[in-house]
Write an enzyme that holds these catalytic residues in place. Structure first.
Site, PDB file in Angstrom:
ATOM      1  N   HIS A  38      -0.466  12.181  -2.859  1.00  0.00           N
ATOM      2  CA  HIS A  38      -0.932  10.672  -3.217  1.00  0.00           C
ATOM      3  C   HIS A  38      -1.646   9.956  -3.183  1.00  0.00           C
ATOM      4  O   HIS A  38      -1.643   8.760  -3.645  1.00  0.00           O
ATOM      5  CB  HIS A  38      -0.024   9.623  -1.941  1.00  0.00           C
ATOM      6  N   ASP A  39      -3.086  10.183  -2.344  1.00  0.00           N
ATOM      7  CA  ASP A  39      -3.887   9.876  -2.714  1.00  0.00           C
ATOM      8  C   ASP A  39      -5.118  10.092  -3.395  1.00  0.00           C
ATOM      9  O   ASP A  39      -5.284  11.311  -4.208  1.00  0.00           O
ATOM     10  CB  ASP A  39      -5.030   9.537  -1.019  1.00  0.00           C
TER      11      ASP A  39
ATOM     12  N   ASP B 181       1.308  -1.669  -0.011  1.00  0.00           N
ATOM     13  CA  ASP B 181      -0.015   0.021  -0.332  1.00  0.00           C
ATOM     14  C   ASP B 181       1.062   1.518  -0.075  1.00  0.00           C
ATOM     15  O   ASP B 181       0.726   1.848   0.570  1.00  0.00           O
ATOM     16  CB  ASP B 181      -1.023   0.227   1.688  1.00  0.00           C
TER      17      ASP B 181
ATOM     18  N   ASP C 203      -0.605   8.552  10.529  1.00  0.00           N
ATOM     19  CA  ASP C 203      -1.663   7.844   9.243  1.00  0.00           C
ATOM     20  C   ASP C 203      -3.309   7.453   9.785  1.00  0.00           C
ATOM     21  O   ASP C 203      -3.248   6.766  10.864  1.00  0.00           O
ATOM     22  CB  ASP C 203      -1.073   7.138   8.876  1.00  0.00           C
TER      23      ASP C 203
ATOM     24  N   ARG D  51      -4.039   5.339  -7.796  1.00  0.00           N
ATOM     25  CA  ARG D  51      -3.306   6.211  -7.557  1.00  0.00           C
ATOM     26  C   ARG D  51      -1.910   6.158  -7.906  1.00  0.00           C
ATOM     27  O   ARG D  51      -1.936   7.880  -7.746  1.00  0.00           O
ATOM     28  CB  ARG D  51      -3.272   6.478  -5.990  1.00  0.00           C
TER      29      ARG D  51
ATOM     30  N   ARG E  36       3.470  12.267  10.744  1.00  0.00           N
ATOM     31  CA  ARG E  36       2.489  12.578  10.215  1.00  0.00           C
ATOM     32  C   ARG E  36       1.813  11.176  10.309  1.00  0.00           C
ATOM     33  O   ARG E  36       2.496  10.147   9.846  1.00  0.00           O
ATOM     34  CB  ARG E  36       2.417  12.051   8.148  1.00  0.00           C
TER      35      ARG E  36
ATOM     36  N   GLN F 145      -3.122  -5.452   6.047  1.00  0.00           N
ATOM     37  CA  GLN F 145      -2.856  -4.015   7.315  1.00  0.00           C
ATOM     38  C   GLN F 145      -3.772  -4.409   8.737  1.00  0.00           C
ATOM     39  O   GLN F 145      -5.163  -4.378   8.166  1.00  0.00           O
ATOM     40  CB  GLN F 145      -3.098  -2.621   6.656  1.00  0.00           C
TER      41      GLN F 145
ATOM     42  N   GLU G 187      -3.685  12.907   9.477  1.00  0.00           N
ATOM     43  CA  GLU G 187      -3.652  12.782   8.162  1.00  0.00           C
ATOM     44  C   GLU G 187      -6.180  11.899   8.785  1.00  0.00           C
ATOM     45  O   GLU G 187      -5.544  11.195   9.183  1.00  0.00           O
ATOM     46  CB  GLU G 187      -3.180  11.999   7.674  1.00  0.00           C
TER      47      GLU G 187
ATOM     48  N   HIS H 246      -2.629   0.165  11.807  1.00  0.00           N
ATOM     49  CA  HIS H 246      -2.623  -0.989  11.715  1.00  0.00           C
ATOM     50  C   HIS H 246      -1.216  -0.791  11.423  1.00  0.00           C
ATOM     51  O   HIS H 246      -0.179  -0.185  10.841  1.00  0.00           O
ATOM     52  CB  HIS H 246      -3.359  -1.281  10.503  1.00  0.00           C
TER      53      HIS H 246
HETATM   54  C1  GLC Z   1      -3.464   6.638   4.533  1.00  0.00           C
HETATM   55  C2  GLC Z   1      -3.283   6.932   3.094  1.00  0.00           C
HETATM   56  C3  GLC Z   1      -3.327   6.094   2.336  1.00  0.00           C
HETATM   57  C4  GLC Z   1      -3.262   4.542   2.482  1.00  0.00           C
HETATM   58  C5  GLC Z   1      -4.067   4.809   4.605  1.00  0.00           C
HETATM   59  C6  GLC Z   1      -4.065   3.046   5.018  1.00  0.00           C
HETATM   60  O1  GLC Z   1      -4.589   7.292   4.126  1.00  0.00           O
HETATM   61  O2  GLC Z   1      -2.748   7.999   2.706  1.00  0.00           O
HETATM   62  O3  GLC Z   1      -2.294   6.400   1.043  1.00  0.00           O
HETATM   63  O4  GLC Z   1      -4.357   4.051   1.829  1.00  0.00           O
HETATM   64  O5  GLC Z   1      -3.815   5.491   5.135  1.00  0.00           O
HETATM   65  O6  GLC Z   1      -2.912   3.056   5.517  1.00  0.00           O
HETATM   66  C1  GLC Z   2      -9.776   7.438   2.625  1.00  0.00           C
HETATM   67  C2  GLC Z   2      -9.986   7.439   3.992  1.00  0.00           C
HETATM   68  C3  GLC Z   2      -8.401   7.892   4.146  1.00  0.00           C
HETATM   69  C4  GLC Z   2      -7.570   7.393   3.165  1.00  0.00           C
HETATM   70  C5  GLC Z   2      -8.130   7.113   2.090  1.00  0.00           C
HETATM   71  C6  GLC Z   2      -7.319   6.186   1.082  1.00  0.00           C
HETATM   72  O1  GLC Z   2      -9.884   8.908   2.354  1.00  0.00           O
HETATM   73  O2  GLC Z   2     -10.463   7.804   5.073  1.00  0.00           O
HETATM   74  O3  GLC Z   2      -7.825   7.832   5.419  1.00  0.00           O
HETATM   75  O4  GLC Z   2      -6.082   7.711   2.289  1.00  0.00           O
HETATM   76  O5  GLC Z   2      -9.045   6.373   2.117  1.00  0.00           O
HETATM   77  O6  GLC Z   2      -7.280   6.259  -0.068  1.00  0.00           O
END
Ligand code: GLC
Ligand code: GLC
Length: 628
Positions: free
Chosen positions: A380-381, A125, A268, A505, A266, A236, A310, A168
C-alpha cells in the site's frame, strides 16, 4: 494416590516464562532499570501476562501448543499471503467471510487486514492514525464480529495479520487528550517540549518522511503551549518509549489483540521508536531491545502469535529486525524484504540484474534463525529507491543518478518507459523522489492497453508473472497485494476524495473489481491470464517443499546480466531459480546449469522437463524457472 490428569495451565505459563524470561527481563532492565518505578512496572507486566494467559480461549491455547510443536509453520511452502483493506475488498468484516472461497481458490493461507482498529475521523493516514486500539473501525464492524471472523479463518487454516501502530497514536487517542489537558502522566507518554530549542537541535539530524505535506518532525500547538514530536503526519503523535508505562500499555494491547484471535501482528514503523540526539532517530540499538522484549511477551503469553516488523530501510539496517548478534532468533519472525522489492523494479527498468545480484548476494545471509522474509512486489506504500551510493558505485553507477532514473522511469517520463506511475513526496532538498503506482501499471500494462499494443500487453503480463514467481521462490511468505492477482491498474479516482487527494499512494489502493474477478476462468484478457498464472505459481510453490523459508538461499552470478539467479539449497537437492528480466531471449549453457547442482533438468514451476538445444537452455522474455 490419584495421578494428575494433565499439565495444569499455570504450569504451562511458568514453563514458557522460564523459557523466555532471559529474553525479556535483561532488555527491560537495561532500558528501564534506572527508573524509580521499575520494580512496580515489572510486577505489572508479569501480572498482565498471567492474566492474558488465563483469559486466553482454549482453541487459541491449543494453537499455541501446535505452533510450539511446529515452530516452522510460517516458513513452509504452503504459506501465501493476501493483503487488503476490508472496505475496499469486501465492504465490511463479516462480508470478508463471503470472499473466502475466492481466496482459497487462489491458494491463500494468510490474510493481512490493512489497518482495522478505530482510526481518528477524517484523514487517518489510511488507518495508521489510531484513536482506540481495543475497538474495530466502526465502518468495518465490531470487535465481536472480528472475533467471529478470526475464528472462522482459523478453522479454515488461514492466519490473520493486523497492524499494530506502536510508534505513534492519533492525537485523538484518550492518552493524547489527557496530555493536552495538562495531565503530566500522559504528557510523558509522548515527546513534548515547552520550547522549540530541543526540537530544533533534533531536527538537525532527522530526515523527513512526508516532506511534501507534513514537513518537519515536530508540531507546535500554541493552544496548549507545546511542541510535539510528529514524525509522520501532524495528527500522529510519537510515543515516548523511554517511559516504561508506554511499554506496559502497548504490551497489554498486544495481548488483548492476541486473545481476539490475531496470528500475526504487523508492527508499524518500528525504526522510529527510539530517539537519540544527534542521530536520524531510526534503528537505534534500543529499538531492537524493545522489539525483542515485545516478542518475548508474546512467546510467554500467546506463543502462537508472530511479529512482522515493518522497517523500510537500507539492507544493512534492515537485517537486525530479523534478529542479529545478541538478538539472533529473538526478534521479528518476519520483516519486509524491501531490498528484494526495490531491486526487482530496478532490474526491470534496466534489464540488468547485476546490481540486484550484488545487493542480494552481499548484504543478506543465506539463512535466518527462527525468521523469514515477507516477500512482496507491491504494497500500500510508495516505493523508495533504497539503493545506497556504495552499492551503486560497485556497479560504476552514480547513486543519485540511478535513483533519479528509476523515478523518471516509473513515473513514465523517461523516454521508452513502459510504466505509468506517479511521484510521491518529492524532496527537492535531497533530490529524493518516491513512486506510487499499481504492480500492473508500473509493469507496463496500463500504457500498453491505452496504446492498443498487444505485444506490450503480453510483455506486461509476463513481467507480472515473473514477479510473482520470484517472491514465491525466494524464501519467506509471498504477500500478494489485493488486486495484483487481477492486474488491476492505477486508480485515479483518489484525486476526487478530499482526504486522499494529497497522497498519491491512493493511486494503488483501488477497490476490488469483482466483475473482473468473475471472469477469471474465461478468456485471454490480461486479468484472467494473471489470475490463473498467480494461482499456478502458488500451487507449484505448495508442491515444492524445498522452497521452505528455512532452506538456504544462495545468490548466483549468471553470465547473462539479464538473468537473476539463486539456488535454494535443500537437503533433498537444489532448486535453481532463474528470472529473465528482459524482453529478449537468453541462452544459458546446460553445463552451467548442471554445475549449479541441477540434475534432473526438470522445471518445477511449469512442471515440465527442461529442453536443451545444442547444449543450451533457452529462456524466453521474462522467463521464470525453478529447476530441479
Ligand atoms: C507505515 C505505513 C504507512 C504509514 C506509516 C505511518 O510505514 O506502512 O502507510 O504512513 O507507517 O504510520
Ligand atoms: C518511509 C518510512 C516507512 C513508511 C513510508 C510511508 O519509507 O520509513 O516506514 O511506511 O515512509 O510512505
Amino acid at each position: 494416590m490419584a495421578r494428575t490428569p494433565s499439565v495444569a495451565d499455570d504450569d504451562i505459563f511458568d514453563l514458557r516464562l522460564a523459557r523466555s524470561a532471559p529474553d525479556l527481563w535483561p532488555m527491560l532492565e537495561a532500558l528501564y532499570g534506572h527508573r524509580a518505578e521499575y520494580g512496580a512496572f515489572r510486577e505489572a507486566l508479569l501480572k498482565a501476562m498471567r492474566k492474558a494467559w488465563k483469559d486466553r480461549a482454549p482453541d487459541l491455547k491449543r494453537l499455541d501448543l501446535k505452533r510450539d510443536l511446529e515452530p516452522d509453520w510460517f516458513q513452509r511452502s504452503d504459506m501465501a499471503g493476501y493483503v487488503f483493506y476490508i472496505d475496499r475488498f469486501a465492504g465490511t468484516l463479516s462480508k470478508v467471510l463471503e470472499k473466502l472461497d475466492y481466496l482459497e481458490e487462489l491458494g491463500i493461507t494468510y490474510v493481512h487486514f490493512m489497518p482495522c482498529l478505530k482510526p481518528r475521523p477524517g484523514d487517518s493516514d489510511g488507518g495508521y492514525s489510531v484513536m482506540d486500539y481495543r475497538a474495530i473501525n466502526p465502518a468495518y464492524g465490531t470487535m465481536t464480529e472480528f472475533e467471529a471472523v478470526t475464528e472462522e479463518l482459523r478453522k479454515r487454516g488461514i492466519s490473520v495479520c493486523i497492524d499494530l501502530v506502536l510508534n505513534h497514536t492519533a492525537k485523538e487517542h484518550v492518552w493524547a487528550k489527557k496530555a493536552v489537558k495538562g495531565d503530566a502522566k500522559y504528557q510523558d507518554y509522548y515527546l513534548m517540549f515547552d520550547t522549540p530549542d530541543l526540537p530544533k537541535r533534533y531536527e538537525e539530524t532527522l530526515v523527513e518522511v512526508f516532506p511534501d505535506n507534513a514537513p518537519g518532525n515536530f508540531t507546535h500547538y500554541p493552544d496548549f503551549g507545546k511542541w510535539v514530536w510528529t514524525t509522520f503526519n501532524e495528527h500522529q503523535w510519537d510515543l515516548n518509549w523511554a517511559n516504561p508505562q508506554v511499554f506496559l500499555e502497548i504490551a497489554e494491547i498486544m495481548l488483548f489483540l492476541a486473545n481476539r484471535g490475531v496470528d500475526v501482528l504487523r508492527l508499524d514503523a518500528v525504526a522510529f521508536m527510539w530517539k537519540r540526539m544527534g542521530t536520524r532517530c531510526q534503528s537505534e540499538p534500543e529499538v531492537h531491545m524493545l522489539l525483542q522484549a515485545l516478542r518475548a511477551v508474546c512467546r510467554i503469553a500467546c506463543p502462537a502469535v508472530l511479529h512482522l516488523e515493518e522497517a523500510i530501510v537500507a539492507p544493512a539496517e534492515m537485517l537486525p529486525y530479523l534478529g542479529r548478534g545478541k538478538h539472533d532468533g529473538k526478534e521479528g519472525n518476519l520483516a519486509y524484504h524491501n531490498s528484494l522489492m526495490v531491486q526487482f523494479w530496478s532490474a526491470l527498468a534496466t534489464r540488468d540484474t547485476r546490481l540486484m545480484t550484488h545487493v542480494m548476494g552481499t548484504h543478506f545471509p543465506d539463512r535466518l534463525t527462527n525468521a523469514t522474509y515477507a516477500t512482496y512486489i507491491r504494497c500500500h506504500d510508495d516505493i523508495g529507491w533504497a539503493v545506497t551510493d556504495e552499492d551503486a558505485a560497485v556497479l560504476h553507477l552514480s547513486g543519485p543518478a540511478h535513483r533519479a532514473f528509476l523515478s523518471d522511469f516509473y513515473d513514465g517520463t523517461f523516454p521508452g518507459s513502459f510504466a505509468r506511475g506517479a511521484l510521491f513526496q518529492e524532496n527537492p532538498a535531497t533530490g529524493d523522489k518516491r513512486i506510487s503506482g499499481s504492480f500492473a501499471s508500473l509493469a507496463g500494462l496500463e500504457r500498453a492497453l491505452a496504446e492498443g499494443d498487444a505485444a506490450g500487453v503480453d510483455l506486461a503480463v509476463q513481467r507480472i508473472l515473473m514477479g510473482h514467481a520470484m517472491i514465491a521462490a525466494f524464501g519467506g511468505i509471498p504477500l500478494i497485494y489485493m488486486g495484483d492477482e487481477l492486474a488491476l491498474l492505477n486508480d485515479y479516482s483518489y484525486r476526487d476524495v478530499p482526504e486522499h487527494a494529497h497522497d498519491s499512494r491512493w493511486l494503488h489502493r483501488p477497490r476490488m473489481d469483482w466483475a473482473l474477478a468473475e471472469g477469471r476462468h474465461e478468456g485471454d484478457g490480461p486479468s484472467a491470464r494473471v489470475w490463473r498464472g498467480v494461482r499456478h505459481v502458488l500451487a507449484r510453490r505448495r508442491a515444492v517443499p524445498a522452497l521452505h523459508g528455512g532452506v538456504p538461499v544462495r545468490i548466483v552470478a549468471c553470465d547473462a546480466p539479464q538473468v537473476f539467479a539463486f539456488r535454494r539449497e535443500a537437503p533433498t537437492g537444489v532448486v535453481l531459480c532463474l528470472f529473465n528480466f528482459s524482453e529478449s531471449w537468453v541462452h544459458l549453457p546446460e553445463a552451467w546449469v548442471r554445475a549449479q547442482g541441477v540434475g534432473a533438468m526438470h522445471d518445477a514451476l511449469s512442471d515440465a522437463p527442461v529442453e536443451v538445444h545444442h547444449g543450451n537452455i533457452a529462456l524466453p522474455p521474462y522467463a521464470r524457472a525453478w529447476l530441479i
